[in-house]
Structures are given as structure tokens and as C-alpha cells.
Design a protein around this motif. Structure first.
Motif, PDB file in Angstrom:
ATOM      1  N   ARG A 163       3.930   3.484  -4.960  1.00 30.48           N
ATOM      2  CA  ARG A 163       3.264   4.080  -6.123  1.00 30.48           C
ATOM      3  C   ARG A 163       4.243   4.024  -7.292  1.00 30.48           C
ATOM      4  NH1 ARG A 163      -0.363   9.262  -7.105  1.00 30.48           N
ATOM      5  NH2 ARG A 163       0.017   9.422  -9.324  1.00 30.48           N
TER       6      ARG A 163
ATOM      7  N   GLU B 242       0.809  -1.217   0.000  1.00 26.08           N
ATOM      8  CA  GLU B 242       0.000   0.000   0.000  1.00 26.08           C
ATOM      9  C   GLU B 242       0.844   1.271   0.000  1.00 26.08           C
ATOM     10  OE1 GLU B 242      -0.474  -2.521   2.300  1.00 26.08           O
ATOM     11  OE2 GLU B 242      -2.082  -3.436   1.125  1.00 26.08           O
TER      12      GLU B 242
ATOM     13  N   ASP C 146       4.758   5.225 -11.343  1.00 31.31           N
ATOM     14  CA  ASP C 146       4.325   6.073 -12.451  1.00 31.31           C
ATOM     15  C   ASP C 146       5.324   5.922 -13.588  1.00 31.31           C
ATOM     16  OD1 ASP C 146       2.174   7.373 -11.012  1.00 31.31           O
ATOM     17  OD2 ASP C 146       3.718   8.480  -9.939  1.00 31.31           O
TER      18      ASP C 146
ATOM     19  N   GLU D  12      11.929   8.190  -3.333  1.00 32.33           N
ATOM     20  CA  GLU D  12      11.581   7.889  -4.718  1.00 32.33           C
ATOM     21  C   GLU D  12      12.836   7.674  -5.533  1.00 32.33           C
ATOM     22  OE1 GLU D  12       9.076  11.036  -6.225  1.00 32.33           O
ATOM     23  OE2 GLU D  12      10.708  11.815  -7.396  1.00 32.33           O
TER      24      GLU D  12
END
Length: 149
Positions: free
Chosen positions: A69, A66, A71, A107
Motif C-alpha cells: 500500500r 497485493e 500513501d 512500513e
């Protein structure tokens, strides 16, 4: 000579040593936190290529699905991990209550080495390893001949 030593303050008595130990402890702990901060900002990544696809593996121990992410824009892949921590300390006897909430993000942007298809990518997360597979784009490579002049 012994009389001179008795007249000078003892710079290395117990209280001075305690102060020095406190300073050492403070700086040791600070350096550990700085080291931990820089270690956590990087996401280790490996990119593999086969004849049919490009695979990206990101190593994310102690992370849940969860928090992740993914992209992609063009040939750039961005993997982001959001980490939230809520800490609460209660001591009824001392009438003490402390609550803190922190949010951090890590990230990693990876430039994919080859053109990949816009669709049909897949991702899985198992054992702290995020695996993303992109089929290679099926465009044909055009060879341009160079003319002699």
C-alpha cells in the motif's frame, strides 16, 4: 587425590551437558528470531532525482503486489507491506491439530526532497523492486533580492 574426585559429583556428566546444550540452543534460536524481527521491520529505500522527476525505489523481496500500500501526504511518502501467514499442522495418528494466524506490517516513511506534482505519479513492481516516479512540480522559484540599508 583420586579418592576426592570420586566423592565429588561430576558436574560435566552427560545429563548436565545435555541441559547446557538445551539452554544454548534456546538462546541461540531466540537471538535468531529477534535478529529476524529487526531485519524485517526496515524497508530499504533509495531516492533518485533527475531534471524532470523524483524516483523512489523500495526493495521488497518475497512480497506480492497485493501486500503493498502506498500513501502520500504533502512531501511524505508512506510504503506499507501487510504480511499474513496461516499455519496449520495436522497429525491424525497423534490426534493433534494446531492452527496459527499471524499478521505483521512493515512500513517506511520517506520525505521527498523536492515538491512533486499532486497528480501524474506512477508505480510499478517488478522483481521485488517497487518503483514510484513523481514528476517534479513545475512551480517557478522566486528569487528575493536583499537590499542594502
Amino acid at each position: 587425590m583420586d579418592d576426592k574426585h570420586k566423592q565429588l559429583p561430576d558436574l560435566f556428566d552427560k545429563s548436565f551437558r545435555d541441559i547446557v546444550k538445551a539452554f544454548d540452543s534456546f538462546f541461540d534460536e531466540s537471538i535468531k528470531h529477534v535478529h529476524d524481527f529487526f531485519q524485517q521491520t526496515t524497508i530499504p529505500v533509495e531516492v533518485f532525482e533527475t531534471d524532470r522527476d523524483v524516483t523512489v525505489e523500495a526493495y521488497l523481496p518475497n512480497v506480492s503486489r497485493e501486500q503493498i500500500r502506498i500513501d502520500r501526504s504533502g512531501n511524505q511518502l508512506r510504503i506499507r507491506v501487510d504480511e499474513r501467514q496461516l499455519r496449520e499442522v495436522k497429525n491424525e495418528e497423534a490426534h493433534y491439530y494446531h492452527r496459527s494466524h499471524s499478521l505483521s506490517q512493515r512500513e517506511r516513511v520517506v520525505t521527498l526532497p523536492f515538491a512533486v506534482a499532486e497528480t501524474a505519479s506512477s508505480a510499478s513492481f517488478k522483481g521485488g523492486v517497487l518503483t514510484i516516479v513523481f514528476p517534479k512540480h513545475n512551480s517557478t522559484i522566486k528569487v528575493i533580492d536583499v537590499d542594502d540599508q
